[in-house]
Design a protein around this motif. Structure first.
Motif, PDB file in Angstrom:
ATOM      1  N   SER A 138       0.827  -1.206   0.000  1.00  0.00           N
ATOM      2  CA  SER A 138       0.000   0.000   0.000  1.00  0.00           C
ATOM      3  C   SER A 138       0.861   1.256   0.000  1.00  0.00           C
ATOM      4  N   ASN A 147       0.929   4.244  -2.790  1.00  0.00           N
ATOM      5  CA  ASN A 147       0.776   5.660  -2.443  1.00  0.00           C
ATOM      6  C   ASN A 147       1.944   6.482  -2.953  1.00  0.00           C
ATOM      7  N   GLU A 176      -5.628   4.042  -6.979  1.00  0.00           N
ATOM      8  CA  GLU A 176      -6.473   4.384  -5.831  1.00  0.00           C
ATOM      9  C   GLU A 176      -7.461   3.260  -5.537  1.00  0.00           C
ATOM     10  N   ASN A 177      -8.015   2.653  -6.569  1.00  0.00           N
ATOM     11  CA  ASN A 177      -8.921   1.510  -6.337  1.00  0.00           C
ATOM     12  C   ASN A 177      -8.184   0.334  -5.704  1.00  0.00           C
ATOM     13  N   GLU A 178      -6.960   0.119  -6.170  1.00  0.00           N
ATOM     14  CA  GLU A 178      -6.176  -0.973  -5.598  1.00  0.00           C
ATOM     15  C   GLU A 178      -5.832  -0.702  -4.134  1.00  0.00           C
ATOM     16  N   ILE A 179      -5.535   0.567  -3.808  1.00  0.00           N
ATOM     17  CA  ILE A 179      -5.244   0.930  -2.404  1.00  0.00           C
ATOM     18  C   ILE A 179      -6.478   0.743  -1.538  1.00  0.00           C
ATOM     19  N   ALA A 180      -7.656   1.073  -2.072  1.00  0.00           N
ATOM     20  CA  ALA A 180      -8.899   0.883  -1.301  1.00  0.00           C
ATOM     21  C   ALA A 180      -9.113  -0.588  -0.975  1.00  0.00           C
ATOM     22  N   ASN A 181      -8.840  -1.461  -1.937  1.00  0.00           N
ATOM     23  CA  ASN A 181      -8.979  -2.908  -1.665  1.00  0.00           C
ATOM     24  C   ASN A 181      -7.969  -3.378  -0.623  1.00  0.00           C
ATOM     25  N   ASP A 221      -6.726  -1.541   1.739  1.00  0.00           N
ATOM     26  CA  ASP A 221      -7.136  -1.025   3.061  1.00  0.00           C
ATOM     27  C   ASP A 221      -8.170  -1.943   3.702  1.00  0.00           C
ATOM     28  N   ILE A 222      -9.043  -2.508   2.885  1.00  0.00           N
ATOM     29  CA  ILE A 222     -10.033  -3.452   3.439  1.00  0.00           C
ATOM     30  C   ILE A 222      -9.327  -4.701   3.974  1.00  0.00           C
TER      31      ILE A 222
END
Length: 788
Positions: free
Chosen positions: A123, A127, A233-238, A240-241
């Motif tokens: 992550s 970033n 950003e979508n990959e970072i959101a996944n 984070d989950i």
């Protein structure tokens, strides 16, 4: 407590399968001492593998505690071991179950932690890549038409200065570095260089980036930058989950170890009363008990299907062990007399601290008188003589009463709020154990303060109904007040010291009779008692006699020192009038007793020589009679065979306890003992003058503090001055008198007991009764493992 409790040596025969269960029951008893009688080495014992398993469990428990501290999880340590031990059941296979459980849990947590670390790093890289692309939109893509080379990435902020300097030198001013802070540890790097002028420049710069661990990112086309950022950003959101889910799983596992394993909410009193604690602490205590059990099982000698052990205990404890429901054979060891029994000194909450004062000097022998019983009174009394002050004694007594009433609740509260396995209440616990000693010290200091009539350096006007207690307050107004007080305290110290030393010598005689050492009784005890009574005992008698005699103004009171000197140099004579009838006659007898007493002590080696000679003659006569009996039995022996048989019979009856008997050693030891006692009688009597010296120092310090601070303000009547100087006076009194002087008087009282009193009768070379008790092991933080 007068002497060590009577115990016996017993031999145990127990089956291997039931040995562990037996020791778990014995570990909850209070007065059983296991003897190490194993014939095999520690690492070769059958239970060594179990101890190794306990070592591995300790390591896993340490890993879990480290993780709990790392994730800021609170650990509730056990506040009450005694109740906890009573409510658990230990089995021999429990260590295996604990090891399997911890192995599975620890491995799961470590795997999750490793996965979490990888996901977090991934992550962070995403970033950083987004930050690089954002930076490129503002800088690089604006100069897309210019023939320049670009290297973009992230690096550690601490290496930026070195990186810039090396790039400048390698590129020979053809490369420019631009930094932009990303966070406190990382920064964005944009490296711009000319293309074509130096063919290998890009490769050199890439090697420099590799050396500085620069994360290099490939730039997409300008038209695809926004899509790339959205994708990242979508990959970072996944991620984070996934990070949130992984942290939640780790928290659940760690909470399992940190929480108290009960189904209902508990208040603080319930946590203490039932000994509740975090699950990881429960496991630690259980493993401590298991390892202690296995360690003490190595004391047993393994014989096929049985274990053979030895224990020291009382007869009633044997009856209790037989009721455990374990098949066991117990018999008293016939060779018990060949061993020196350990000293079991039973104490309670009141006598514990006084016995500890004695044990610090030395453990009493099994058959000698224990000084701890007499220390209960003599120690606080001697302290009170040095610390005698009504006010200071009351303050010390109130502190003792506070510990008696509220000490347990204070320790309970600290235990419940502790944040470490090695609890912070250790100092408070030590003071709490001294509560009865502190209370008695304060009471005796108050009593002696009434005798001295000293209240914070002031004299009081008090008088009982029928008699005057202590010194009259009017003495404080007299010019000879200090002289009279010093004379009284000095002579009182001498009387108390001689009384205590004579009592110690009497205890020595009691020991001699109890141990049937009649030679020591007649050639040590009696001469020592006679010498002490005829010299310093007589001096104490003269002091009391002089106090009780009313000398008129025309009759000068005799000097005790002069009387004693004349008695020594003139062999009983006096100068001047007699203090009592027939004084010369009695003094002549006393001085002869004082001279002959050491000579009698020096006769001890000759008496021992005569005793051994008679013993050898009697022994040879017994051997001769046996030889005659064998001849009468018509045993044909030549002369050489008779001599050989005679030698063997004599050798079989030799004195076993003195294999290397040397009379020269006895003579030297007796001479040293005689000289030491005579000189020690003088020095020890003088040593008791510290009772007077410290009492004088205490009263004078208190008077100086009062006169130099509070008295002038009281005379002036200034309210502000009184308040300010009272604070100074209170702090000086507390710091110097209530803290430093209390410790000083305590140490001097301790020395008077160890050296002057106990040296008269106490050997103190015994060995302590090693109680096999789980509660003691847990309180003292023992860890029984293969490293012992």
């Amino acid at each position: 407590m007068f002497r060590a409790t009577e115990i016996h040596l017993y031999k145990l025969y127990v089956e291997r399968e039931q040995a562990f269960h037996l020791l778990t029951k014995v570990g909850q008893m209070k007065n059983v001492n296991l003897v190490n009688c194993s014939s095999s080495a520690f690492h070769e014992h059958d239970y060594y593998k179990q101890l190794k398993r306990c070592d591995d469990i300790y390591n896993k428990i340490g890993e879990i505690k480290h993780l709990l501290h790392l994730y800021n999880k609170q650990i509730h340590y056990c506040p009450n071991y005694e109740v906890f031990i009573q409510n658990i059941k230990i089995t021999d296979d429990q260590a295996i179950k604990i090891e399997q459980e911890l192995t599975h849990k620890v491995q799961f947590i470590l795997n999750q932690q490793a996965n979490l670390q990888q996901i977090i790093e991934q992550s962070n890289r995403l970033n950083e890549e987004i930050a690089v692309l954002q930076n490129c939109k503002d800088f690089i893509y604006k100069f897309s038409g210019i023939q320049l080379g670009y290297i973009v990435g992230c690096m550690n902020t601490t290496d930026s200065h070195k990186f810039n300097r090396i790039v400048f030198r390698i590129s020979k001013e053809n490369g420019i570095v631009k930094f932009k802070n990303l966070n406190n540890q990382r920064c964005l790097v944009t490296l711009v260089f000319a293309i074509g002028k130096h063919e290998n420049l890009k490769n050199k710069l890439l090697k420099i980036c590799e050396a500085f661990s620069v994360s290099i990112y490939q730039l997409p086309e300008e038209s695809k930058v926004d899509n790339k950022i959205l994708e990242l950003e979508n990959e970072i959101a996944n991620l984070d989950i996934i990070i949130s889910t992984t942290k939640q799983e780790i928290d659940q596992q760690l909470d399992y170890f940190s929480d108290i394993q009960v189904e209902k909410l508990l208040n603080l009193d319930e946590i203490y009363d039932y000994g509740y604690c975090s699950y990881i602490c429960e496991l630690k205590i259980i493993v401590d008990i298991i390892s202690a059990t296995y360690y003490h099982l190595t004391f047993f000698d393994a014989k096929s299907q049985f274990l053979i052990g030895h224990i020291w205990c009382e007869q009633r404890d044997i009856e209790q062990i037989k009721q455990f429901g374990v098949q066991i054979e117990i018999m008293q060891d016939i060779n018990e007399n060949l061993y020196e029994p350990p000293s079991l000194m039973k104490t309670n909450q009141f006598t514990y601290i006084f016995q500890e004062l004695v044990n610090t000097y030395g453990i009493p022998r099994y058959d000698e008188i224990n000084p701890g019983l007499f220390t209960i009174i003599t120690f606080p009394f001697l302290f009170g003589m040095m610390f005698g002050d009504i006010g200071h004694g009351i303050v010390l007594t109130l502190f003792g009463f506070y510990l008696l009433i509220f000490g347990q609740s204070v320790i309970k509260r600290i235990k419940l709020q502790n944040s470490s396995e090695y609890l912070a209440y250790a100092d408070i616990q030590s003071i709490y154990q001294c509560r009865y000693l502190i209370t008695l010290m304060g009471l005796f200091a108050t009593y002696c303060g009434f005798i001295y009539n000293d209240f914070f350096s002031l004299s009081l006007e008090y008088k009982l109904e029928k008699f005057q207690l202590g010194f009259d307050g009017k003495w404080s107004m007299s010019e000879s007040h200090l002289t009279v007080m010093n004379s009284f305290k000095m002579k009182t110290a001498i009387i108390v010291g001689v009384t205590q030393m004579v009592f110690g010598i009497l205890l020595k005689g009691w020991n001699c009779l109890y141990q049937r050492k009649y030679i020591d009784f007649f050639f040590n005890f009696i001469p020592e008692l006679a010498f002490m009574l005829s010299t310093f005992g007589y001096m104490s008698f003269l002091i009391i006699l002089k106090w009780l005699t009313n000398y008129s103004n025309t009759q000068e009171s005799p000097s005790i020192i002069t009387t004693l000197l004349n008695m020594v140099f003139t062999l009983g004579g006096i100068k001047g009038t007699e203090m009592y009838p027939h004084q010369v006659f009695f003094q002549t007898i006393l001085i002869k007793v004082a001279i002959y007493s050491p000579i009698i002590m020096l006769l001890k080696p000759e008496v021992i020589r005569m005793k051994r000679r008679l013993f050898n003659l009697r022994n040879q006569q017994i051997v001769y009679n046996e030889l005659v009996e064998q001849e009468h039995a018509q045993v044909e022996l030549v002369k050489e065979d008779k001599n050989q048989l005679f030698g063997k019979l004599v050798e079989s009856r030799s004195i076993k306890e003195e294999k290397h008997f040397d009379f020269s050693e006895i003579y030297i030891e007796s001479l040293i003992e005689c000289i030491e006692f005579v000189l020690g009688a003088v020095s020890n009597t003088a040593s008791y003058l510290r009772l007077w010296a410290l009492s004088l120092a205490h009263s004078q310090l208190s008077e100086v503090f009062f006169k130099m601070s509070l008295e002038p303000q009281l005379q002036s009547g200034s309210i502000i001055g009184i308040c300010l100087t009272f604070m100074i006076y209170a702090f000086a009194t507390f710091g110097v008198l209530m803290c430093m002087d209390t410790l000083e008087c305590f140490l001097h009282s301790l020395r008077l007991h160890w050296v002057e009193f106990q040296s008269k009768f106490y050997k103190g070379d015994g060995h302590i009764f090693q109680n096999f008790n789980y509660l003691q092991f847990l309180d003292q933080k023992f860890q029984f493992s293969t490293r012992m």
